[in-house]
Design an enzyme around this catalytic site. Structure first.
Site, PDB file in Angstrom:
ATOM      1  N   LYS A 116      14.376 -26.776  28.966  1.00 13.86           N
ATOM      2  CA  LYS A 116      14.192 -28.147  29.459  1.00 13.86           C
ATOM      3  C   LYS A 116      12.745 -28.609  29.336  1.00 13.86           C
ATOM      4  CE  LYS A 116      18.350 -27.511  30.076  1.00 13.86           C
ATOM      5  NZ  LYS A 116      19.289 -27.996  29.063  1.00 13.86           N
ATOM      6  N   GLU A 200       8.825 -31.811  38.868  1.00  9.66           N
ATOM      7  CA  GLU A 200       8.824 -33.250  38.601  1.00  9.66           C
ATOM      8  C   GLU A 200       8.781 -34.017  39.910  1.00  9.66           C
ATOM      9  OE1 GLU A 200      11.550 -33.600  34.506  1.00  9.66           O
ATOM     10  OE2 GLU A 200      12.430 -34.047  36.449  1.00  9.66           O
ATOM     11  N   ARG A 291      26.418 -30.635  23.319  1.00  7.30           N
ATOM     12  CA  ARG A 291      27.825 -30.204  23.203  1.00  7.30           C
ATOM     13  C   ARG A 291      28.722 -31.426  23.376  1.00  7.30           C
ATOM     14  NH1 ARG A 291      26.053 -29.306  28.475  1.00  7.30           N
ATOM     15  NH2 ARG A 291      27.192 -30.583  29.967  1.00  7.30           N
TER      16      ARG A 291
END
Ligand code: MV4
Length: 472
Positions: A116, A200, A291
């Site tokens: 990520k 974050e 996906r």
């Protein structure tokens, strides 16, 4: 075009992929675990092979076994579905090395999207908005403190190798920081064998909005509009819809262009999703889902585009069948995930035998499912029974149609979350489109309404006993 596709998955998504194969004249191969011997998907396929025992590690996650079956049956491609091996770069690489086409992005792309922090860096590089936070993975508490000093509280700690909520913790003050970081690091260590976390600024009550994209091997990239997936519980999505009430046409175009830009910069190939959080007309990139997703059906309903067929075309080396200007969003689609679980008992899974089963039908209704009357839902996998997807001309019509479909849905023998869906379809905030990721948590009236609805609909079961013998 491909000749024979092995579907390395189970349940409804295995059937969904095999349906696309059938329409394209491609042979399909099922692989199944001992728990899935009598499952529909293993019967639907042209060929089926037993992988091994129920635990996924000995069946749906066993890379060597799956590749071996593909070799034995001469499959030229593998579709991984969602979950299991779908975003595993080692699996994609094993396919590449075995000369089998992996129906998904190349392993080089999966390595980036699976991390990520790496994905976030790509977004920064492509000038796609990200939320304030760390630009490097770390396990150093002092580095995390430095970042928090800049961004302030509340903040959220995430695992670099995680995604979908795993190991995340929200912190509101310095006191919580060290413990939360230690917990996240330990989850990361035990799950991924790595200590990499990042931080974050935490955005409270955002909407969860994601863009479906398609990219072929010739550099063509299109987006198919957005899905709003704000109705979730413990990071598990419950209801998705397309389009989102929150986006104006110009915001849709802007965010769609950002999604396409990021896909291009990643050299993305295949179907994928660019996930954003959205609040007060601002949006921030979160992650790439590399996906086919559970909720792809709502996009198919409003665009008319068969996303799985596009995946297979792309993997076959054919160009996308659509250009951006051909993509039109028509009407509204909502998906309810129907699970065998008890929404009145903390959503405890309720596996077991379907003693009576009849799914709804009629105009605007699509039910993607791998179950049938008499089927036993095993206790070793996620207890999803079906995805009830409803299409209408506008959101109002779609909600009314969904209520009608939920009324028609007969499931006897296991507990289901249908009463929760009924309660949400009658909830004023939901009807107004006033959604955010904390919806389920904050709407405390749902529990009472579920009970009321269960009692209101109880007499139905008396009528049903005339057509279904569900006595023990
Ligand atoms: C966030 C967030 C708010 N702020 N990041 C959850 C799943 C994963 N894909 C990313 N997630 C979130 N990341 C920042 N900086 C909110 C979510 C989030 C969420 C968080 C807590 C509880 C439920 C949630 C549902 C959707 C998204």
């Amino acid at each position: 075009m491909l000749n024979k596709v092995l579907v390395a998955n189970r349940g409804e998504i295995a059937i969904r992929v095999m349906r696309a194969c059938r329409e394209l004249g491609i042979q399909s191969v099922a692989v199944y675990s001992e728990a899935d011997k009598y499952a529909l998907f293993a019967k639907y396929a042209d060929e089926a092979y037993l992988l091994g025992p129920a635990p996924a590690s000995q069946s749906y996650l066993d890379i060597d076994k799956i590749i071996e079956v593909a070799r034995i049956c001469n499959a030229d491609a593998i579709h991984p579905g969602y979950g299991f091996l779908s975003e595993n770069p080692d699996f994609a690489e094993a396919c590449e090395n075995a000369g089998i086409t992996f129906i998904g992005p190349p392993s080089s792309v999966l390595k980036i999207t699976g991390n990520k922090v790496a994905a976030r860096k790509e977004a920064v590089k492509a000038k796609v908005p990200v939320i304030a936070g760390s630009n490097e993975a770390t396990s150093d508490i002092n580095h995390i403190k430095e970042v928090i000093h800049k961004i302030g509280y509340p903040a959220i700690i995430k695992l670099a190798d995680g995604g979908g909520g795993i190991g995340m913790s929200i912190i509101h003050s310095e006191e919580e920081l060290e413990k939360a970081a230690a917990t996240s690091i330990s989850i990361s260590q035990s799950t991924f064998g790595k200590n990499d976390i990042y931080i974050e600024k935490y955005l409270e009550h955002p909407r969860h909005i994601e863009f479906q994209i398609l990219a072929d091997k010739f550099g063509n990239v299109v987006h198919l509009g957005e899905r709003e997936c704000s109705i979730q519980r413990n990071y598990g999505k419950i209801i998705e819809e397309s389009p989102s009430v929150a986006l104006s046409a110009s915001m849709r175009e802007q965010m769609g262009n950002q999604a396409v830009k990021l896909a291009r910069s990643l050299k993305y190939v295949g179907a994928g999703t660019i996930e954003f959080i959205f609040s007060e007309d601002k949006y921030y990139f979160l992650e790439v889902n590399a996906r086919i997703q559970v909720e792809h059906g709502v996009t198919e309903m409003v665009t008319g585009i068969d996303i799985v067929k596009e995946q297979i075309r792309i993997a076959s080396g054919l160009p996308l069948s659509v250009k951006q200007e051909d993509v039109r969003l028509t009407g509204w689609a909502i998906e309810c995930r129907i699970n065998a679980e008890d929404p009145l008992a903390n959503f405890m899974p309720s596996p077991g035998t379907l003693k009576g089963y009849r799914s709804p039908g009629g105009i605007g209704i699509r039910v993607d499912s791998g179950v049938h009357n008499g089927y036993t839902i095993p206790d070793c996998y996620h207890p999803m029974i079906s995805k009830l997807i409803v299409h209408g001309r506008d959101r109002k019509e779609t909600i009314i149609r969904m209520k009608r479909a939920l009324y028609e849905y007969i499931i006897i023998g296991v507990k289901t979350n249908i009463i929760l869906h009924k309660a949400i379809m009658e909830n004023p905030r939901f009807i107004a489109g006033n959604l955010e990721t904390g919806f389920i948590e904050r709407e405390t009236g749902l529990e009472f309404n579920m009970q009321r609805i269960a009692e209101r609909d109880y007499p139905l079961i008396e009528r049903l006993s005339e057509i279904f013998d569900f006595t023990d």
